[in-house]
Write an enzyme that holds these catalytic residues in place. Sequence first.
Site, PDB file in Angstrom:
ATOM      1  N   THR A 150     -51.866 -39.114  17.763  1.00 30.72           N
ATOM      2  CA  THR A 150     -50.822 -38.463  16.964  1.00 30.72           C
ATOM      3  C   THR A 150     -49.500 -39.216  17.129  1.00 30.72           C
ATOM      4  O   THR A 150     -49.065 -39.474  18.251  1.00 30.72           O
ATOM      5  CB  THR A 150     -50.640 -36.996  17.433  1.00 30.72           C
ATOM      6  OG1 THR A 150     -51.908 -36.359  17.320  1.00 30.72           O
ATOM      7  CG2 THR A 150     -49.606 -36.262  16.602  1.00 30.72           C
ATOM      8  N   THR A 208     -45.352 -53.814  24.121  1.00 36.05           N
ATOM      9  CA  THR A 208     -46.483 -54.285  24.938  1.00 36.05           C
ATOM     10  C   THR A 208     -47.788 -53.913  24.239  1.00 36.05           C
ATOM     11  O   THR A 208     -48.705 -54.740  24.120  1.00 36.05           O
ATOM     12  CB  THR A 208     -46.415 -53.647  26.341  1.00 36.05           C
ATOM     13  OG1 THR A 208     -45.232 -54.129  26.991  1.00 36.05           O
ATOM     14  CG2 THR A 208     -47.637 -53.982  27.174  1.00 36.05           C
ATOM     15  N   HIS A 245     -36.613 -49.790  22.038  1.00 34.04           N
ATOM     16  CA  HIS A 245     -35.601 -49.509  23.070  1.00 34.04           C
ATOM     17  C   HIS A 245     -34.668 -50.674  23.372  1.00 34.04           C
ATOM     18  O   HIS A 245     -33.662 -50.501  24.056  1.00 34.04           O
ATOM     19  CB  HIS A 245     -36.254 -48.978  24.353  1.00 34.04           C
ATOM     20  CG  HIS A 245     -37.065 -49.964  25.122  1.00 34.04           C
ATOM     21  ND1 HIS A 245     -36.614 -50.529  26.281  1.00 34.04           N
ATOM     22  CD2 HIS A 245     -38.296 -50.460  24.925  1.00 34.04           C
ATOM     23  CE1 HIS A 245     -37.540 -51.339  26.760  1.00 34.04           C
ATOM     24  NE2 HIS A 245     -38.570 -51.316  25.957  1.00 34.04           N
ATOM     25  N   CYS A 260     -39.693 -57.463  34.126  1.00 32.13           N
ATOM     26  CA  CYS A 260     -41.082 -57.390  34.566  1.00 32.13           C
ATOM     27  C   CYS A 260     -41.342 -58.316  35.739  1.00 32.13           C
ATOM     28  O   CYS A 260     -42.229 -58.071  36.536  1.00 32.13           O
ATOM     29  CB  CYS A 260     -42.015 -57.740  33.418  1.00 32.13           C
ATOM     30  SG  CYS A 260     -41.695 -56.727  32.005  1.00 32.13           S
ATOM     31  N   SER A 303     -39.723 -53.820  18.966  1.00 35.51           N
ATOM     32  CA  SER A 303     -39.635 -52.709  19.922  1.00 35.51           C
ATOM     33  C   SER A 303     -38.391 -51.887  19.641  1.00 35.51           C
ATOM     34  O   SER A 303     -37.394 -52.404  19.140  1.00 35.51           O
ATOM     35  CB  SER A 303     -39.574 -53.292  21.344  1.00 35.51           C
ATOM     36  OG  SER A 303     -39.427 -52.271  22.298  1.00 35.51           O
ATOM     37  N   ASN A 315     -36.775 -63.564  26.187  1.00 32.82           N
ATOM     38  CA  ASN A 315     -36.132 -62.456  26.879  1.00 32.82           C
ATOM     39  C   ASN A 315     -35.326 -62.960  28.074  1.00 32.82           C
ATOM     40  O   ASN A 315     -34.365 -62.342  28.495  1.00 32.82           O
ATOM     41  CB  ASN A 315     -37.165 -61.423  27.342  1.00 32.82           C
ATOM     42  CG  ASN A 315     -38.383 -62.045  27.983  1.00 32.82           C
ATOM     43  OD1 ASN A 315     -39.019 -62.924  27.401  1.00 32.82           O
ATOM     44  ND2 ASN A 315     -38.725 -61.616  29.178  1.00 32.82           N
TER      45      ASN A 315
HETATM   46  N1  PLP Z   1     -41.849 -58.915  24.414  1.00 29.39           N
HETATM   47  C1  PLP Z   1     -40.640 -59.315  24.857  1.00 29.39           C
HETATM   48  C2  PLP Z   1     -40.126 -60.669  24.476  1.00 29.39           C
HETATM   49  C3  PLP Z   1     -39.896 -58.477  25.686  1.00 29.39           C
HETATM   50  O1  PLP Z   1     -38.707 -58.884  26.135  1.00 29.39           O
HETATM   51  C4  PLP Z   1     -40.423 -57.203  26.030  1.00 29.39           C
HETATM   52  C5  PLP Z   1     -39.689 -56.320  26.955  1.00 29.39           C
HETATM   53  O2  PLP Z   1     -39.080 -56.771  27.916  1.00 29.39           O
HETATM   54  C6  PLP Z   1     -41.672 -56.831  25.534  1.00 29.39           C
HETATM   55  C7  PLP Z   1     -42.359 -57.720  24.727  1.00 29.39           C
HETATM   56  C8  PLP Z   1     -42.288 -55.518  25.861  1.00 29.39           C
HETATM   57  O3  PLP Z   1     -41.577 -54.474  25.248  1.00 29.39           O
HETATM   58  P1  PLP Z   1     -41.855 -52.937  25.582  1.00 29.39           P
HETATM   59  O4  PLP Z   1     -40.961 -52.604  26.729  1.00 29.39           O
HETATM   60  O5  PLP Z   1     -41.493 -52.194  24.335  1.00 29.39           O
HETATM   61  O6  PLP Z   1     -43.286 -52.801  25.931  1.00 29.39           O
END
Ligand code: PLP
Length: 381
Positions: free
Chosen positions: A236, A69, A200, A324, A198, A150
């Site tokens: 940091t 994000t 995670h 989300c 990302s 996603n």
């Molecule tokens: N972009 C996409 C396509 C995602 O699926 C996600 C997370 O669901 C993100 C951005 C945001 O990732 P983060 O959780 O590392 O902020």
Amino acid sequence: MGRSYLDYNATAPLRPEVSRAMAGAAWGNPSSLHAEGRAARACLEGARETLARALGARPAELVFTGSATEANNLALRGLFGGPAGERPRLALSQVEHPSVVQTARALVASGQAEGADAIAVDGEGRLRPEALRRAVGRQTRVVSVLAASNETGVLQDIGAVVEAARAAGALVHVDAVQRFGRLPLDVASLGADLVTVSSHKLGGPRGAGALWVRPGVALRPQIAGGHQERNRRGGTEDVPAIVGFAEAARVATADLETEARRLAALRDRLWEGIAEAVPGVRVLGLAAPRLPNTLSLVFPGADGEALLFGLDLAGVAASSGSACTAGSLEPSPALLAMGLDEGTARSALRVSLGWASTAADVEHLTRVLPDIVARARQEAA
Ligand code: PLP
């Protein structure tokens, strides 16, 4: 039967290799000059090299952030805020993640961008070529398109986006969060200028993301502070999280093709089982190239949240949309953009597999789903 976690597009369990790597990471401040700081600096730069190798990038081109994000915010906001009076535009697809959509809205609301032009998608969720050409013009500063959705796992033709953007003199940002570690991703040959990844989603820890920046692309830092990350992101660095991120990327990309085949086979078996047992079910994006791990289903006449709760009680974790948008009662804007009516969009269920998923998980879901759908349809009738 224990729990079956089938929500890898929301987040993935930590890989055991990652926990081990993180436990061994130095704790010092990588900007300190003493031995503890130097040890942390060595860990940080080693992780940067590992991640760069996994992405086909050079280490100096990577900016570590606290999340994808944040990387998406840096990519877009970092290109705006120039001289007063200069008000360029953005173009983004209708199926972007909220971290891109909301950032674009904020840039327009603050007057830094003149407007954000939506690139329409077809019924499979793929960018319409004519919509791409229409949305990208001489005033466009950046075109932002995700590599893989996603919600549906549908892949976009980034080559076509790059071509349209170059013809208009615009930059390209690719949100590759869902693609990285699941299908090949080589930033050097992608042709884009900025790429977000990302940790995670790959089995790394929360708290780490990265933005790849093509050399020569000037970005305004969004977090003012020290000189970290070559003056592009103050604060940091979280060395253990970054070390875990790099290890997750290394492991995920090491056996990428075998794992992609394994997951696609599980996903296809799941779809065959569900299609046979549940009347009226449909897969979204079936005719488009998709991620191997994602199955996006709609069950007209049922409510996706009811399906989710029923599955949770039966021991299966899935998602009714993106994490989300889950919790909000609005149907997913991405699914509406694909032409689904509101009722069908509300009946969506996303199943996403990952490194610890097994045939037993797939069988678990196939066994419990038909009754849960029947009950949800009765409740909604
Ligand atoms: N972009 C996409 C396509 C995602 O699926 C996600 C997370 O669901 C993100 C951005 C945001 O990732 P983060 O959780 O590392 O902020």
